[in-house]
Design a protein around this motif. Structure first.
Motif, PDB file in Angstrom:
ATOM      1  N   GLU A   8      26.318  14.481  53.923  1.00 29.27           N
ATOM      2  CA  GLU A   8      26.175  13.048  53.670  1.00 29.27           C
ATOM      3  C   GLU A   8      24.715  12.636  53.695  1.00 29.27           C
ATOM      4  OE1 GLU A   8      30.559  11.951  55.544  1.00 29.27           O
ATOM      5  OE2 GLU A   8      28.745  11.337  56.600  1.00 29.27           O
ATOM      6  N   ILE A   9      23.939  13.226  54.612  1.00 29.05           N
ATOM      7  CA  ILE A   9      22.499  12.955  54.636  1.00 29.05           C
ATOM      8  C   ILE A   9      21.853  13.475  53.358  1.00 29.05           C
ATOM      9  CG2 ILE A   9      20.323  13.512  55.790  1.00 29.05           C
ATOM     10  CD1 ILE A   9      21.867  13.556  58.434  1.00 29.05           C
ATOM     11  N   ARG A  10      22.272  14.653  52.929  1.00 33.18           N
ATOM     12  CA  ARG A  10      21.731  15.216  51.685  1.00 33.18           C
ATOM     13  C   ARG A  10      22.044  14.317  50.502  1.00 33.18           C
ATOM     14  NH1 ARG A  10      23.044  21.343  50.091  1.00 33.18           N
ATOM     15  NH2 ARG A  10      21.517  21.670  51.747  1.00 33.18           N
ATOM     16  N   LEU A  11      23.275  13.801  50.434  1.00 29.94           N
ATOM     17  CA  LEU A  11      23.637  12.909  49.333  1.00 29.94           C
ATOM     18  C   LEU A  11      22.795  11.638  49.383  1.00 29.94           C
ATOM     19  CD1 LEU A  11      25.391  12.181  46.927  1.00 29.94           C
ATOM     20  CD2 LEU A  11      27.105  11.280  48.517  1.00 29.94           C
ATOM     21  N   ALA A  12      22.570  11.096  50.586  1.00 28.28           N
ATOM     22  CA  ALA A  12      21.730   9.904  50.707  1.00 28.28           C
ATOM     23  C   ALA A  12      20.322  10.174  50.192  1.00 28.28           C
ATOM     24  CB  ALA A  12      21.685   9.446  52.161  1.00 28.28           C
ATOM     25  N   LEU A  13      19.781  11.334  50.508  1.00 26.95           N
ATOM     26  CA  LEU A  13      18.451  11.698  50.005  1.00 26.95           C
ATOM     27  C   LEU A  13      18.462  11.843  48.485  1.00 26.95           C
ATOM     28  CD1 LEU A  13      17.413  14.275  52.744  1.00 26.95           C
ATOM     29  CD2 LEU A  13      16.287  12.089  52.285  1.00 26.95           C
ATOM     30  N   MET A  14      19.537  12.387  47.944  1.00 22.82           N
ATOM     31  CA  MET A  14      19.646  12.504  46.493  1.00 22.82           C
ATOM     32  C   MET A  14      19.713  11.135  45.828  1.00 22.82           C
ATOM     33  SD  MET A  14      22.409  15.580  46.003  1.00 22.82           S
ATOM     34  CE  MET A  14      21.989  17.302  46.301  1.00 22.82           C
ATOM     35  N   MET A  15      20.419  10.206  46.465  1.00 19.59           N
ATOM     36  CA  MET A  15      20.575   8.866  45.904  1.00 19.59           C
ATOM     37  C   MET A  15      19.298   8.045  46.012  1.00 19.59           C
ATOM     38  SD  MET A  15      23.693   8.418  44.752  1.00 19.59           S
ATOM     39  CE  MET A  15      23.719   6.630  44.706  1.00 19.59           C
ATOM     40  N   MET A  16      18.568   8.188  47.110  1.00 21.28           N
ATOM     41  CA  MET A  16      17.453   7.298  47.420  1.00 21.28           C
ATOM     42  C   MET A  16      16.090   7.882  47.112  1.00 21.28           C
ATOM     43  SD  MET A  16      19.180   4.731  48.670  1.00 21.28           S
ATOM     44  CE  MET A  16      18.075   3.717  49.638  1.00 21.28           C
ATOM     45  N   THR A  17      16.022   9.190  46.855  1.00 24.30           N
ATOM     46  CA  THR A  17      14.733   9.832  46.621  1.00 24.30           C
ATOM     47  C   THR A  17      14.859  10.838  45.477  1.00 24.30           C
ATOM     48  OG1 THR A  17      14.924  11.830  48.017  1.00 24.30           O
ATOM     49  CG2 THR A  17      14.439   9.752  49.142  1.00 24.30           C
ATOM     50  N   ARG A  18      13.731  11.420  45.140  1.00 25.19           N
ATOM     51  CA  ARG A  18      13.691  12.531  44.194  1.00 25.19           C
ATOM     52  C   ARG A  18      13.206  13.800  44.901  1.00 25.19           C
ATOM     53  NH1 ARG A  18      16.369   9.428  42.249  1.00 25.19           N
ATOM     54  NH2 ARG A  18      16.319   8.470  40.178  1.00 25.19           N
ATOM     55  N   LEU A  19      13.354  13.849  46.194  1.00 26.72           N
ATOM     56  CA  LEU A  19      12.927  15.004  46.971  1.00 26.72           C
ATOM     57  C   LEU A  19      13.878  16.177  46.728  1.00 26.72           C
ATOM     58  CD1 LEU A  19      12.047  13.240  50.358  1.00 26.72           C
ATOM     59  CD2 LEU A  19      10.506  13.839  48.481  1.00 26.72           C
ATOM     60  N   GLY A  26      30.069  23.002  47.771  1.00 23.42           N
ATOM     61  CA  GLY A  26      31.426  22.532  47.510  1.00 23.42           C
ATOM     62  C   GLY A  26      31.388  21.127  46.959  1.00 23.42           C
ATOM     63  N   PRO A  27      32.477  20.395  47.064  1.00 21.60           N
ATOM     64  CA  PRO A  27      32.516  19.003  46.585  1.00 21.60           C
ATOM     65  C   PRO A  27      31.517  18.134  47.344  1.00 21.60           C
ATOM     66  CG  PRO A  27      34.730  19.843  46.995  1.00 21.60           C
ATOM     67  CD  PRO A  27      33.788  20.843  47.573  1.00 21.60           C
ATOM     68  N   ALA A  28      30.863  17.255  46.629  1.00 24.26           N
ATOM     69  CA  ALA A  28      29.922  16.338  47.259  1.00 24.26           C
ATOM     70  C   ALA A  28      30.681  15.254  48.017  1.00 24.26           C
ATOM     71  CB  ALA A  28      29.028  15.699  46.199  1.00 24.26           C
ATOM     72  N   PRO A  29      30.110  14.737  49.100  1.00 27.72           N
ATOM     73  CA  PRO A  29      30.759  13.630  49.814  1.00 27.72           C
ATOM     74  C   PRO A  29      30.807  12.386  48.926  1.00 27.72           C
ATOM     75  CG  PRO A  29      28.970  14.598  51.117  1.00 27.72           C
ATOM     76  CD  PRO A  29      28.847  15.138  49.734  1.00 27.72           C
ATOM     77  N   GLU A  30      31.675  11.463  49.280  1.00 23.86           N
ATOM     78  CA  GLU A  30      31.720  10.192  48.573  1.00 23.86           C
ATOM     79  C   GLU A  30      30.557   9.324  49.018  1.00 23.86           C
ATOM     80  OE1 GLU A  30      35.444   8.223  48.917  1.00 23.86           O
ATOM     81  OE2 GLU A  30      36.623  10.047  48.560  1.00 23.86           O
ATOM     82  N   ILE A  31      30.020   8.562  48.084  1.00 26.71           N
ATOM     83  CA  ILE A  31      28.883   7.707  48.411  1.00 26.71           C
ATOM     84  C   ILE A  31      29.243   6.692  49.499  1.00 26.71           C
ATOM     85  CG2 ILE A  31      29.396   6.067  46.563  1.00 26.71           C
ATOM     86  CD1 ILE A  31      26.415   5.604  46.277  1.00 26.71           C
ATOM     87  N   THR A  32      30.497   6.253  49.525  1.00 22.50           N
ATOM     88  CA  THR A  32      30.915   5.298  50.546  1.00 22.50           C
ATOM     89  C   THR A  32      30.848   5.907  51.942  1.00 22.50           C
ATOM     90  OG1 THR A  32      33.209   5.944  50.127  1.00 22.50           O
ATOM     91  CG2 THR A  32      32.384   3.988  48.998  1.00 22.50           C
ATOM     92  N   HIS A  33      30.964   7.236  52.042  1.00 21.37           N
ATOM     93  CA  HIS A  33      30.855   7.910  53.327  1.00 21.37           C
ATOM     94  C   HIS A  33      29.398   8.203  53.696  1.00 21.37           C
ATOM     95  CE1 HIS A  33      35.218   9.622  52.815  1.00 21.37           C
ATOM     96  NE2 HIS A  33      35.197   8.337  53.173  1.00 21.37           N
ATOM     97  N   ALA A  34      28.535   8.249  52.706  1.00 20.25           N
ATOM     98  CA  ALA A  34      27.148   8.648  52.954  1.00 20.25           C
ATOM     99  C   ALA A  34      26.206   7.468  53.147  1.00 20.25           C
ATOM    100  CB  ALA A  34      26.648   9.503  51.783  1.00 20.25           C
ATOM    101  N   ARG A  35      26.663   6.246  52.949  1.00 17.57           N
ATOM    102  CA  ARG A  35      25.726   5.131  52.964  1.00 17.57           C
ATOM    103  C   ARG A  35      25.121   4.889  54.342  1.00 17.57           C
ATOM    104  NH1 ARG A  35      29.265  -0.409  52.196  1.00 17.57           N
ATOM    105  NH2 ARG A  35      30.797  -0.044  53.831  1.00 17.57           N
TER     106      ARG A  35
END
Length: 249
Positions: A8-19, A26-35
């Motif tokens: 979920e932290i990784r998904l947040a970094l993917m959403m908020m940064t280009r790092l 496996g399957p990515a977490p849902e954005i609602t779980h990662a916010r």
């Protein structure tokens, strides 16, 4: 099923940064779980800006050049995500009615209001960063602004309904209000504030005012929030915090 915090932290970094944070096996977490992790994405971004400012100072560059380099580093690290949101939001506010405002915000072209907003954002941000003193307190001040401005995204998601039936604003808010997701970012901010002192408290107050102004404007003109509104909230509040701290530190 147990939630996976690190993905979920990784998904947040993917959403908020280009790092570069890798890919999911496996399957990515849902954005609602990662916010909940959105504020944590501000940590590496603040460290990048701090490192650039420190490097510019060590090289003897003029403070304004260091400030501009700091803003440039932030834009590169985020892909200009929030700057794009601010530009679209500013353009949309010039529409005649709600439907036209939302249509303008979805248009990829940038109008005069958007250009002016970007000029002011970059100019104010660079000037504020240029006035920061060197030392660890600057790093903590930048960290405070980065975390709180991204916590503001969660606050506005729960405060305002989605203005559209699709898009990032609707997707991120689709799980309903969950103020427990504010806790990690809120606790991190509370841990940082004592080290920044009274300037940090002043910055928080002004950032809260910036969040309220942008959010109220979105509520009145759009009837809710969109991804562009969330980007504008983040950038406006972060720059507001920088400006206060540049004078108070």
């Amino acid at each position: 099923m147990r939630r996976r915090r690190l993905p979920e932290i990784r998904l947040a970094l993917m959403m908020m940064t280009r790092l570069p944070v890798g890919t999911f096996e496996g399957p990515a977490p849902e954005i609602t779980h990662a916010r909940w992790a959105f504020p944590l994405a501000g940590v590496p971004l603040a460290l990048i800006v701090w490192a650039v400012l420190a490097g510019a100072g060590a090289l003897g560059l003029p403070p304004l050049v260091g400030g501009l380099l700091g803003v440039t580093a932030l834009v590169l690290a985020t892909g200009g995500l929030h700057h794009d949101g601010l530009a679209d939001f500013s353009d949309g506010m010039g529409g005649r009615d709600r439907a036209q405002r939302l249509a303008i915000m979805r248009d990829s072209r940038v109008g005069s209001y958007g250009v002016l907003a970007l000029i002011l954002a970059v100019g104010l941000g660079a000037a504020a960063l240029a006035a920061f003193p060197s030392g660890p307190q600057t790093g903590l001040a930048l960290l405070l602004c980065a975390v709180v401005s991204r916590l503001a995204i969660l606050v506005v998601m729960d405060w305002l309904p989605p203005a559209r039936d699709d898009g990032l604003g609707h997707l991120a808010a689709s799980a309903g209000k969950d103020r427990m997701c504010w806790v990690p970012g809120g606790l991190l901010a509370l841990l940082i504030v004592p080290f920044v002192g009274l300037p940090g408290i002043a910055a928080l107050l002004v950032m809260a005012a910036a969040i309220g102004i942008v959010g109220q404007r979105a509520k009145a003109r759009l009837g809710g929030q969109t991804g562009d509104v969330l980007g504008a909230v983040q950038l406006c509040s972060e720059i507001a915090g920088w400006v206060v701290l540049s004078a108070a530190l």
